[in-house]
Design a protein around this motif. Structure first.
Motif, mmCIF file in Angstrom:
data_model
loop_
_atom_site.group_PDB
_atom_site.id
_atom_site.type_symbol
_atom_site.label_atom_id
_atom_site.label_comp_id
_atom_site.label_asym_id
_atom_site.label_seq_id
_atom_site.Cartn_x
_atom_site.Cartn_y
_atom_site.Cartn_z
ATOM 1 N N PRO A 286 -9.521 -22.706 3.012
ATOM 2 C CA PRO A 286 -8.605 -22.048 2.296
ATOM 3 C C PRO A 286 -7.205 -22.109 2.691
ATOM 4 O O PRO A 286 -6.783 -22.579 4.063
ATOM 5 N N SER A 287 -6.122 -22.026 1.896
ATOM 6 C CA SER A 287 -4.805 -21.986 2.155
ATOM 7 C C SER A 287 -4.360 -21.085 3.050
ATOM 8 O O SER A 287 -4.924 -19.861 3.152
ATOM 9 N N THR A 288 -3.374 -21.357 4.141
ATOM 10 C CA THR A 288 -2.860 -20.306 5.205
ATOM 11 C C THR A 288 -1.338 -20.563 5.317
ATOM 12 O O THR A 288 -0.700 -21.782 4.984
ATOM 13 N N GLY A 289 -0.748 -19.713 5.786
ATOM 14 C CA GLY A 289 0.633 -19.724 6.393
ATOM 15 C C GLY A 289 1.743 -19.056 5.365
ATOM 16 O O GLY A 289 2.826 -19.044 5.758
ATOM 17 N N LEU A 290 1.000 -19.154 3.863
ATOM 18 C CA LEU A 290 2.258 -18.555 2.803
ATOM 19 C C LEU A 290 1.611 -17.384 2.436
ATOM 20 O O LEU A 290 0.413 -17.346 1.998
ATOM 21 N N LYS A 291 2.572 -16.583 1.917
ATOM 22 C CA LYS A 291 2.139 -15.361 1.112
ATOM 23 C C LYS A 291 2.534 -15.323 -0.331
ATOM 24 O O LYS A 291 2.058 -14.911 -1.144
ATOM 25 N N SER A 292 3.595 -16.236 -0.612
ATOM 26 C CA SER A 292 4.195 -16.105 -1.930
ATOM 27 C C SER A 292 5.046 -17.589 -2.106
ATOM 28 O O SER A 292 5.676 -17.925 -1.094
ATOM 29 N N VAL A 293 4.981 -18.184 -3.211
ATOM 30 C CA VAL A 293 5.806 -19.269 -3.622
ATOM 31 C C VAL A 293 6.237 -19.018 -4.915
ATOM 32 O O VAL A 293 5.463 -18.815 -5.961
ATOM 33 N N THR A 294 7.590 -19.458 -4.804
ATOM 34 C CA THR A 294 8.168 -19.357 -6.448
ATOM 35 C C THR A 294 8.945 -20.876 -6.685
ATOM 36 O O THR A 294 9.626 -21.288 -5.925
ATOM 37 N N ILE A 295 8.522 -21.272 -7.987
ATOM 38 C CA ILE A 295 9.051 -22.656 -8.376
ATOM 39 C C ILE A 295 10.065 -22.343 -9.522
ATOM 40 O O ILE A 295 9.824 -21.584 -10.287
ATOM 41 N N ILE A 296 11.237 -22.920 -9.519
ATOM 42 C CA ILE A 296 12.141 -23.100 -10.400
ATOM 43 C C ILE A 296 12.482 -24.212 -10.806
ATOM 44 O O ILE A 296 12.899 -25.226 -10.165
ATOM 45 N N CYS A 297 12.243 -24.524 -12.321
ATOM 46 C CA CYS A 297 12.468 -26.034 -12.615
ATOM 47 C C CYS A 297 12.538 -25.950 -14.191
ATOM 48 O O CYS A 297 11.907 -24.843 -15.040
ATOM 49 N N PRO A 298 12.572 -26.630 -15.251
ATOM 50 C CA PRO A 298 12.971 -26.404 -16.671
ATOM 51 C C PRO A 298 11.583 -26.387 -17.169
ATOM 52 O O PRO A 298 11.596 -25.773 -18.308
ATOM 53 N N ASP A 299 10.472 -26.948 -16.752
ATOM 54 C CA ASP A 299 9.266 -26.815 -17.427
ATOM 55 C C ASP A 299 8.289 -26.014 -16.642
ATOM 56 O O ASP A 299 7.902 -26.347 -15.782
ATOM 57 N N VAL A 300 7.833 -24.812 -17.406
ATOM 58 C CA VAL A 300 7.027 -23.899 -17.137
ATOM 59 C C VAL A 300 5.699 -24.399 -16.637
ATOM 60 O O VAL A 300 4.790 -23.969 -15.772
#
Length: 362
Positions: A286-300
């Motif tokens: 399982p992934s570890t180390g991060l609680k939240s990731v937000t991506i900003i770009c023109p294509d959802v």
């Protein structure tokens, strides 16, 4: 009599424009036509349960009929996407592909073919961090927010991902067919489907004449134009420390997608270490180390896949990956509460939130 003749002659000699002015002045004020005043724009919003999540659709319009018709059309489009790509509906084309794994190719609609092809490009770009064949993995974890005694044995973890490999998805562009090479393989487009549904719904609403709107598919947000009052759209980034309504930061944006994924609702711990529900397709861990990731770009749609890539790669490698992409930015929150951003990211933080601890280098 002579005075009347002189007046008649003077009127004949007047320019047509002057005569028109006299005619208008002769009309009583109440009889003059009033130009209809344009109705002010309004935000038309409706919520719907789609793809197992809560969606909201907002359309800005000056006409009640158009506003509500566009919102309903957006909902119907997302429903159509859900049925077409469903991992649970026995009639979906994805289920047909899975049933024929290792046996034969399945001819699919062009739309289905194209989306699968785009996911494979993202898989190749990310070195396999994103992989729609993750559904072939064995479910050996229980993400119950509880402390577990230990992780499964290494051999069990390794075997759990033996059937995950995007390179074994075989596409035939001439026949528009898709085949999973090995028996037991399965695909599931859940990691990108909400973003795709939002993108298609937005395109349909824009075709109907909606010049401003916002669609939120459980954290997959895409907006365009302006709100009814002329302001930009305000998109909040949640605070993992207060998952039910807490805000870490926000952006005022338009014509962009803001997609946030969190690992603070589906997880377990071992020895106090948090293990999130996103699995690394290579290791089975399982992934570890991060609680939240937000991506900003023109294509959802792209943003919806990239947040998973960053989770799998982790903070340092994930930000380095995003920094190598044009027109894409990222902000993330680590397990120990630090906020990190890509090199071009700018967000507004609430007064009780610290500024980013570090900024990734180009």
């Amino acid at each position: 009599m002579h005075s009347i003749c002189r007046l008649t002659g003077a009127l004949r000699r007047m320019a047509p424009a002057a005569l028109l002015l006299l005619a208008l002045l002769a009309v009583p004020p109440l009889a003059r036509a009033q130009a209809p005043r344009a109705a002010p724009p309004r935000n038309y919003m409706r919520a719907a349960h789609l793809m197992g999540s809560r969606f909201t659709f907002t359309a800005v319009a000056t006409d009640d009929s158009l506003g509500w018709r566009a919102v309903r059309a957006g909902i119907r489009e997302a429903q159509r996407i859900d049925r077409l790509f469903s991992y649970w509906d026995s009639t979906s084309q994805v289920i047909r592909i899975n049933r024929n794994a290792g046996l034969r190719p399945v001819v699919v609609d062009q739309e289905v073919y194209d989306l699968i092809q785009r996911t494979l490009r993202l898989s190749a770009l990310s070195g396999g961090a994103f992989d729609i064949t993750f559904a072939g993995g064995e479910k050996i974890y229980k993400f119950d927010r509880q402390e577990h005694a230990a992780l499964p044995a290494p051999a069990v973890i390794k075997a759990s991902v033996a059937r995950i490999d995007y390179r074994k998805v075989i596409l035939d562009p001439a026949a528009h067919s898709v085949m999973l090479q090995d028996k037991g393989m399965r695909m599931n487009l859940a990691g990108i489907l909400q973003g795709y549904g939002v993108r298609r719904a937005q395109a349909l609403m824009q075709q109907m004449g909606i010049r401003g709107g916002l669609i939120n598919g459980s954290g997959d947000v895409s907006c365009w134009g302006r709100q009814a009052d002329g302001s930009l759209w305000r998109v909040a980034i949640g605070d993992p420390q207060h998952p039910h309504g807490g805000i870490n930061s926000w952006l005022d944006v338009t014509d962009v997608a803001v997609v946030t994924a969190g690992n603070y609702e589906q997880y377990f711990t071992v020895g106090g270490k948090v293990y999130g529900h996103i699995i690394d397709p290579h290791t089975g861990l399982p992934s570890t180390g991060l609680k939240s990731v937000t991506i900003i770009c023109p294509d959802v749609e792209l943003a919806d896949g990239l947040d998973e890539v960053v989770f799998v790669k982790g903070a340092e490698a994930g930000l380095a990956f995003i920094n190598g992409l044009k027109g894409v930015d990222c902000t993330l929150i680590t397990d120990d509460g630090r906020t990190l951003t890509s090199k071009g990211m700018q967000v507004r933080y609430y007064s009780n939130q610290p500024a980013p601890a570090t900024a990734a280098k180009p």
